[in-house]
Scaffold this active site. Structure first.
Site, PDB file in Angstrom:
ATOM      1  N   GLY A   1       0.330  -1.171   0.292  1.00 10.63           N
ATOM      2  CA  GLY A   1       0.242   0.405  -0.558  1.00 10.63           C
ATOM      3  C   GLY A   1       1.079   0.979   0.168  1.00 10.63           C
TER       4      GLY A   1
ATOM      5  N   GLU B   1     -12.481   1.522  29.017  1.00 11.76           N
ATOM      6  CA  GLU B   1     -12.004   2.128  28.370  1.00 11.76           C
ATOM      7  C   GLU B   1     -11.323   4.061  28.774  1.00 11.76           C
ATOM      8  OE1 GLU B   1     -11.111   1.733  25.553  1.00 11.76           O
ATOM      9  OE2 GLU B   1     -11.948   0.407  24.820  1.00 11.76           O
TER      10      GLU B   1
END
Length: 649
Positions: free
Chosen positions: A205, A425
């Site tokens: 890529g 989180e």
């Protein structure tokens, strides 16, 4: 092409006419007319029972005074009246009968002719068809060793260096190749030799194929493109034959460029086959070596090859004289990402809020293909929302889609799982905010996306080529923040931090065994990887240390992980109010980033606006633990960018 079509059409038309003739001759439509001998006709004429006789060649159509008409035939070469008189018909009996003579039908003659020659026609058509099939198979067999390279002329360049961004050094190297092809006399006057080959090396890529097409577009010369896997077939000698044919075509069109994509498919080290012998792939490689630098050195053909595994290529292929230059294409830095975003957003309507500089900073580690996909996903999201321009919200949503996948809004989470995810989180975020060696906190969400139930994203202030020991320690503490938060708030851990713990163990072991970051064991590496070249990957790790050293390695890994765990526990215990405040706001809005996230972390926002009630106190540590839910699995975060929560399926 036109003559072949006409020839095939004639053959099929001939077969169709033969079939129609066969149908007309054997399957006449309507009621069949009976036929009688000529003696019967003479007898009826003598009896006065015949009115009209129609003569068409040798065929007779008799219409009696009573009854239906019938057919009859006369002998060829004589008239009807003579034959009737031979059967005893007198002139007086024949006079009342009307005899009408008609011209014979040409169609009937052709039908008869076709019927007579029908077997011969069908046999000839079948024979001709079989011969053509054999000729086609023979031509395919003869062209089996021909090159399958696709040739692009340089008259209409579709890609130029203006379409390639973020790889300035590589463009400079290849600009000289263009100069060689355009003005060879400029270099020949100084005794410079045109480079034979350029090897483009870089992760997937990064624009290797695009850069090679840009070289062809800039040079304005023929461009032959082929993949390394197209050389090798199951038949011996086909690959080498295709290599010879490819370079013969290239020499006839010189100066030109030959581009071989994924050359590692055919250029692996010799002697690395499963049989350890001179196999077909090695014959193809030997032919490539000879064509690139053999006795014929006066060719004006440049070979550009691309690979992301230069370590497995044969050394003879990499020496000067074959691939004179190796151009490295790495992931672009923030400046390169900004240029790539400019290229891919060219011609797309953008809102004033779309800041490409911010996007470039938010996408560390993204390759050129990732950034192209990012801009395309943003355009798709804007079209889905019926917008005329692409805004910053679409680009930020596209970043999450490229990294982790689409948001799973239909996934239903229980209040307990949602609360667990929020604290998990929040633990990552609090440690990242207060640890001095962590990257700045950027975003936190508990929205399920891809395989993740939620994630916390940090962004480095600048691109980093080296990682220090203190930064590793910050990463370890942040990764363990979710695990510590669950233990601190709920008194037990879930299966959510499983992936975090796996990454923590991997980083800690790499610090000890690869980077020499252990004071006890010193600056040395432990273990040697064994690689099978034919497979192109590691298959085992050979231990080059004793059992005692292995125990010391385990002790050091355990010490590093425990120290990070204690740092995370201390930070979360000191800033428990920030953790609760952050969890409350996450349960309300689900996603925090930018200024709202900073206000929560600094205490300007108490996070109590309409949030559901939280448990007043954590359960005791010795409370009975719930059975681990096997459906809760860790998220696969992008290395160095995001740490996922555990409430993912």
């Amino acid at each position: 092409m036109a003559s072949r079509w006409l020839r095939n059409s004639f053959i099929y038309l001939l077969i169709l006419v033969a079939v129609i003739a066969l149908v007309f001759s054997f399957f006449q439509p309507g009621k069949a007319t009976p036929s009688k001998p000529l003696s019967t006709v003479a007898q009826q004429i003598n009896d006065g029972k015949v009115d009209v006789i129609e003569v068409q060649g040798d065929s007779l159509s008799v219409k009696p005074t009573t009854g239906d008409s019938y057919k009859s035939r006369k002998e060829s070469g004589s008239s009807l009246t003579e034959q009737l008189r031979a059967f005893g018909v007198t002139s007086e009996r024949l006079q009342p009968v009307q005899i009408k003579v008609k011209e014979p039908s040409q169609f009937g003659s052709w039908i008869g002719l076709l019927v007579n020659f029908l077997p011969l026609i069908i046999f000839g058509a079948i024979l001709l068809f079989m011969m053509r099939q054999a000729q086609g198979s023979n031509s395919q067999a003869m062209s089996f060793g021909k090159s399958r390279a696709r040739m692009f002329t340089g008259n209409k360049p579709t890609v130029t260096f203006a379409d390639v961004a973020g790889v300035d050094e590589a463009k400079e190297e290849l600009q000289e190749v263009v100069e060689f092809l355009k003005y060879p006399e400029k270099f020949a006057a100084l005794g410079a030799r045109i480079p034979r080959g350029v090897l483009l090396v870089g992760p997937p890529g990064t624009g290797k194929t695009l850069l090679s097409r840009a070289v062809a577009g800039e040079a304005g010369v023929p461009f032959f493109s082929i993949s390394g896997s197209e050389f090798v077939e199951m038949f011996v000698g086909v690959g080498a034959s295709r290599v010879r044919d490819l370079f013969d075509q290239a020499k006839r069109n010189a100066p030109c460029i030959v581009f071989v994509d994924e050359i590692d498919a055919v250029g692996r080290q010799r002697g690395a086959g499963l049989g350890g012998s001179h196999d077909e792939r090695e014959q193809t490689l030997n032919q490539i070596l000879v064509e690139m630098d053999g006795f014929d050195t006066n060719t004006n053909v440049i070979v550009i090859a691309a690979t992301n595994r230069p370590d497995i290529l044969d050394p003879a292929l990499l020496r000067p004289g074959r691939f004179d230059r190796q151009v490295i294409l790495d992931a672009p830095d923030v400046k390169g990402r900004r240029q790539i975003l400019d290229v891919h957003s060219r011609g797309k309507p953008l809102e004033s809020s779309a800041n490409l500089d911010v996007l470039a900073k938010q996408t560390p580690g993204f390759s050129g293909a990732d950034l192209a996909n990012l801009v395309n996903e943003g355009a798709i999201l804007a079209a889905r929302r019926n917008k005329k321009k692409i805004g910053m919200s679409e680009f930020e949503e596209a970043i999450d889609r490229v990294m982790l996948g689409p948001a799973r809004k239909s996934k239903v989470m229980s209040p307990k799982e949602k609360e667990l995810t929020a604290y998990h989180e929040g633990g990552h975020a609090v440690v990242a905010w207060f640890h001095p060696h962590c990257d700045p906190l950027h975003k936190i969400t508990i929205v399920s996306r891809g395989m993740a139930g939620g994630y916390t994203m940090v962004l480095p202030e600048e691109d980093r080529n080296y990682t220090t020991r203190s930064h590793f320690e910050g990463q370890l503490a942040m990764a363990l923040g979710g695990h510590v938060a669950e233990e601190l708030v709920f008194g037990e851990m879930s299966t959510g931090p499983g992936n975090d713990i796996q990454k923590v163990t991997h980083i800690a072991r790499a610090m000890v065994t690869r980077y020499g970051m252990s004071d006890k064991l010193g600056p040395r590496t432990f273990g040697r990887k064994e690689e099978l070249v034919f497979l192109g990957r590691d298959i085992s790790e050979q231990r080059d240390y004793s059992e005692k050293v292995a125990e010391e390695i385990d002790d050091e890994v355990h010490r590093i992980v425990q120290e990070a765990h204690e740092v995370a526990r201390r930070l979360l215990a000191e800033h428990r109010d920030v953790l609760d405040r952050l969890a409350r706001r996450l349960l309300e809005v689900e996603t925090l980033e930018g200024e709202p996230l900073q206000r929560i972390m600094t205490g300007e926002d108490d996070g109590a606006g309409g949030a559901p009630a939280l448990p007043p106190a954590p359960p005791p540590v010795d409370a009975p633990r719930q059975q681990d839910d096997p459906a809760i699995r860790p998220a696969p975060p992008r290395p160095g960018l995001a740490w996922g929560s555990g409430a993912s399926t």
